[in-house]
Design a protein around this motif. Structure first.
Motif, short mmCIF file in Angstrom:
data_model
loop_
_atom_site.label_atom_id
_atom_site.label_comp_id
_atom_site.label_asym_id
_atom_site.label_seq_id
_atom_site.Cartn_x
_atom_site.Cartn_y
_atom_site.Cartn_z
N ASP A 239 -0.80 -9.37 11.64
CA ASP A 239 -1.46 -8.53 10.63
C ASP A 239 -0.98 -7.09 10.78
O ASP A 239 -0.75 -6.61 11.90
N LYS A 298 -6.97 -3.75 7.32
CA LYS A 298 -5.70 -4.43 7.05
C LYS A 298 -5.04 -3.71 5.90
O LYS A 298 -5.70 -3.34 4.92
N GLN A 300 -2.54 -3.63 2.66
CA GLN A 300 -1.89 -4.46 1.65
C GLN A 300 -0.38 -4.21 1.67
O GLN A 300 0.41 -5.08 1.34
N HIS A 301 -0.03 -2.98 2.02
CA HIS A 301 1.38 -2.57 2.02
C HIS A 301 1.50 -1.35 2.93
O HIS A 301 0.48 -0.79 3.36
N CYS A 309 -5.30 1.58 -1.04
CA CYS A 309 -6.07 0.48 -1.64
C CYS A 309 -6.01 0.64 -3.16
O CYS A 309 -6.38 1.69 -3.70
N ASN A 311 -7.67 -0.92 -5.45
CA ASN A 311 -8.88 -1.29 -6.18
C ASN A 311 -9.78 -0.10 -6.52
O ASN A 311 -10.68 -0.21 -7.34
N LEU A 542 2.20 -6.54 -5.94
CA LEU A 542 0.75 -6.61 -5.75
C LEU A 542 0.00 -6.99 -7.03
O LEU A 542 -1.21 -7.16 -7.01
#
Length: 624
Positions: A239, A298, A300-301, A309, A311, A542
Motif C-alpha cells: 500500500d 492510503k 489514490q495516486h 483526494c 472526492n 481515476l
C-alpha cells in the motif's frame, strides 16, 4: 495530561491534528522525510512521509500508561507511553513496573520505504511545495491577509519561462531562502536533501552493512519504522501511504544493536529473537527513524499536481476545470509522443491508451483493465528504447526500466522472499506500488542460457503481465500478492513475454543523431505543458466508466456481424481487446461512457494495427 480521567483523550489528539492540518495549507509546511534529511529535523516533532509498506512486523506491546516513583519522597507521577519509543523518567525517579496504574497497549509496526521508482519530478514538486509554504509562513503578517499556495491549486498554468530542469526551478522557488534559516531545514542544494544513497549503510553498531531492503537497485531516501496505533488492519504490504506522526530518533534505540548493551534496558521477551532479527527489526534510529503515526491515509495516486483526494468539493472544481480543456491537451500529447516514436501516430495512440490503463476490477482470477503493450520493431541495442523510457519517466509518477539481459535475468532478485532467520520479507524488483509503469527492454536480449533463477524470473514476469499478481516466496509455500502494474515491452521482433496488444513500430523519420533528436524533444516542451500531460495521464486513470445497455446491445450485434464476415480471424479475444481499446479511447477524450463513434474508432485503430502486423509478417516470414 489534561484528560487523565477521560478515556477519550486519544481521539481528541487525532481530531486536533486533523483539524490543524486543514488550516492554512498546513499539509504543505509539515516537513517531509522524503525531502529533508533526518539530521535536519527536530526529534519528537511532527513530520510526514510518503511511502510504500514494504514489510509488516509482528505487533509490538508497549506501556500505554506507566507510573514513576521517587524512592526518597515516594512521590508518584503518571506518564503516557503513546507516540514514544523510550519511557520518560526523571533522573531521581524510577519506573514502578508493579504499579496497578500500568496499562499495556499494542501497536503495529510497518517497515516503509519511499515509493519505488518515484520520478524525480514528483520529488522536486513536493519539495518546492513544502519550501514555498514554509517561506510563506515565515513571511506571514497575519493569516487573514496572507496567501499560501495549496497543493491542489498548484497550477498547471505555471510560468511559461520556467525551465524544465530542476536546478532552474529551484532557483525560482528558493531565491529568497538565503535570508532566513527556515527552521534549519532547507538546503540550497537539492542533492543534500537525499538521505541515504543506495541499499547498504554502515552503522557503527552493526558489523555487516545494514540493508535498507529497497525493491529497486540504486534507490535513495530513508526507510522508516512506521508505528500505527489504530485501524492498522486497513493497511497491507505494498500500500502507498502518507503518514503524519511524531519523529523518534532517540539514540537509546541503537542500544539493542550494541554487543555491550545493558541487558536491563531490554524487554525480556526480546531474548527469544535471533541476533539477526534484532538487527533488522531494531536498526539504529539515525539510519532508520521511527514515526509514531497520528494520521495515515492510503493514497489514490502520488502525483503532487493533483488533489490528494478527488472526492472533496474543491477537488471537483479542479477536475471539471481541467476536463473542460482536455481536447487540446490530448492533441498536444499525441503530437509529442508521435515525435518521440519517430513519427508513428498509430503507436502514439496506443501508447496513450496504455498509459491511462488500470486494473479496475477482478473477475475470479482475471484482472480487467490491464493493457500490456508490446512495441515491436524497435532498433536493436539502440539508445531509442532508453530515450522512450526517459520520456515516460517525465510523464508518470513512478516507473522502472527493466533491461532484459541474460545477466539480469540470471542474477537479479525479482520475487520477494521471506527470510525466517531475520523474520522479514526480503524485497525484489517486482515489489512495486500500484500504477507503476514497468518498461521491459527486450532489445537488450542476446543469445545465452537461462539458469534456474532466470527461468523463475521470466515466469514471474509472465505471471505479472497475464494475471497482475506476483507469487511471493515463503519457502514452504507461495503467497499471491495482486498488483496493478502497467507493463510496456519494447522488442525487435515479437516479444517472448505475453502481451495484450502488439503494435509494430513504423518510423516515418530516421534522425541522423538519435540522442540529439530525443533530447531536443524534452527541452522543447514547456514545463506548463509537461505538467498538463502529467495531470492528464494521472487523472484519467481515476475516472469511472460505464457502457449503457443500448450500446452493449449494438456492440454485440456488431460483433456477431464481424464473426459472420470473417469467422476464422475474429475471436472472443478480439472482442475483449477492442472493448478495452474503446474504453481507454473514450476515457482519453474525457468521456466516461462508450458512444457508437468511439466504438467505430476503436475498430478502425484495431484494423490498422492488425494490417500493419500482417504486412510485417509477409515481409519477414513467420517472425511475427
Amino acid at each position: 495530561a489534561q484528560n487523565v480521567p477521560n478515556a477519550d483523550w486519544e481521539k481528541k489528539v487525532t481530531e486536533y491534528f486533523k483539524e490543524k492540518l486543514k488550516e492554512n495549507n498546513a499539509t504543505n509546511w509539515v516537513p517531509s522525510l522524503n525531502d529533508v534529511p533526518v539530521h535536519y529535523l527536530k526529534p519528537n516533532s511532527l513530520v510526514k512521509f510518503r511511502c510504500m509498506v514494504q514489510d509488516m512486523f509482528d505487533p509490538e506491546f508497549y506501556m500505554g500508561v506507566y507510573e514513576t516513583v521517587d524512592p526518597n519522597t515516594n512521590a508518584r507521577v503518571l506518564h503516557f507511553g503513546k507516540y514514544r519509543d523510550v519511557a520518560e523518567c526523571a533522573p531521581q525517579q524510577e519506573i514502578d513496573l508493579n504499579s496497578s496504574q500500568t496499562v499495556t497497549s499494542e501497536r503495529q509496526t510497518f517497515y516503509c520505504v519511499p515509493v519505488p521508482g518515484e520520478s524525480a519530478w514528483v520529488k522536486e514538486i513536493s519539495f518546492f511545495d513544502w519550501a514555498s509554504a514554509l517561506l510563506a509562513s515565515q513571511a506571514r503578517v497575519s493569516p487573514s491577509t496572507s496567501y499560501t499556495p495549496s497543493r491542489h491549486k498548484r497550477s498547471y498554468e505555471e510560468d511559461e519561462d520556467m525551465d524544465l530542469h530542476p536546478s532552474k526551478q529551484k532557483e525560482q522557488h528558493m531565491g529568497n531562502s538565503s535570508g532566513g534559516d527556515i527552521h534549519g531545514c532547507v538546503e540550497p542544494k537539492r542533492l543534500e536533501t537525499e538521505a541515504s544513497a543506495g541499499h547498504h549503510l554502515i552503522s557503527p553498531n552493526c558489523s555487516p552493512p545494514l540493508d535498507l531492503n529497497f525493491p529497486l537497485p540504486g534507490e535513495k531516501g530513508p526507510a522508516c519504522l512506521v508505528k500505527v496505533y489504530e485501524s492498522w488492519d486497513s493497511f497491507k504490504v505494498n500500500d502507498v501511504l502518507e503518514v503524519y506522526g511524531i519523529l523518534s530518533v532517540d539514540p537509546v534505540l541503537s542500544i539493542i544493536n550494541s554487543e555491550e548493551r545493558d541487558s536491563s534496558a531490554l524487554d525480556p521477551m526480546e531474548c527469544m529473537d535471533t541476533a539477526e532479527e534484532q538487527r533488522v527489526h531494531s536498526p539504529p534510529a539515525s539510519l532508520v527513524p521511527r514515526i509514531h503515526v497520528i494520521l495515515a491515509q492510503k493514497l489514490q495516486h502520488i502525483n503532487p499536481l493533483l488533489p490528494a483526494c478527488l472526492n472533496e468539493e474543491e477537488s471537483k472544481t479542479f477536475v471539471s476545470n481541467f476536463m473542460s480543456e482536455l481536447s487540446p491537451v490530448r492533441a498536444e500529447l499525441l503530437g509529442f509522443l508521435t515525435h518521440a516514436l519517430l513519427g508513428d501516430s498509430l503507436a502514439a495512440e496506443y501508447l496513450i491508451l496504455h498509459l491511462i490503463s488500470t486494473v479496475y476490477a477482478r473477475r475470479d482470477v482475471l484482472p480487467l483493465g490491464k493493457f500490456t503493450v508490446n512495441l515491436s520493431g524497435c532498433p536493436r541495442n539502440s539508445i531509442f528504447t532508453e530515450h522512450i523510457y526517459r520520456i515516460i519517466q517525465q510523464l508518470v509518477p513512478a516507473s522502472y526500466r527493466l533491461q532484459m539481459t541474460i545477466e539480469n535475468m540470471n542474477h537479479s532478485r525479482f520475487i520477494p522472499h521471506k527470510d525466517y532467520a531475520a523474520n522479514r520479507l526480503v524485497s525484489g524488483v517486482l515489489q512495486l506500488a500500484s500504477n507503476t509503469s514497468l518498461v521491459v527492454d527486450e532489445t537488450q536480449l542476446e543469445q545465452g542460457q537461462l539458469d534456474t533463477t532466470g527461468v523463475h524470473n521470466v515466469t514471474a514476469l509472465g505471471n505479472l503481465i497475464t494475471w497482475q499478481k506476483v507469487d511471493y516466496d515463503f519457502n514452504y509455500h507461495q503467497m499471491e500478492f495482486p498488483c496493478n502494474i502497467n507493463v510496456l515491452i519494447t522488442s525487435e521482433g515479437r516479444s517472448l513475454l505475453p502481451s495484450d496488444c502488439q503494435v509494430h513500430l513504423q518510423p516515418q523519420i530516421i534522425p541522423p543523431n538519435m540522442e540529439e533528436y530525443m533530447n531536443s524533444l524534452l527541452t522543447a516542451v514547456l514545463p506548463s505543458v509537461l505538467n498538463k500531460f502529467r495531470i492528464y495521464l494521472s487523472l484519467l486513470r481515476l475516472l469511472d466508466y460505464s457502457i449503457s445497455d443500448e450500446v452493449t446491445k449494438a456492440v454485440e450485434e456488431d460483433f456477431v456481424e464481424m464473426r459472420k464476415n470473417d469467422p476464422e480471424s475474429v475471436t472472443a479475444d478480439d472482442l475483449h481487446r477492442t472493448l478495452l481499446v474503446a474504453r481507454f479511447l473514450s476515457l482519453s477524450a474525457g468521456q466516461t461512457t462508450l458512444s457508437r463513434e468511439r466504438w467505430l474508432r476503436a475498430k478502425q485503430l484495431e484494423a490498422l494495427r492488425k494490417a500493419r502486423l500482417q504486412q510485417q509478417k509477409c515481409v519477414n516470414g513467420n517472425e511475427l
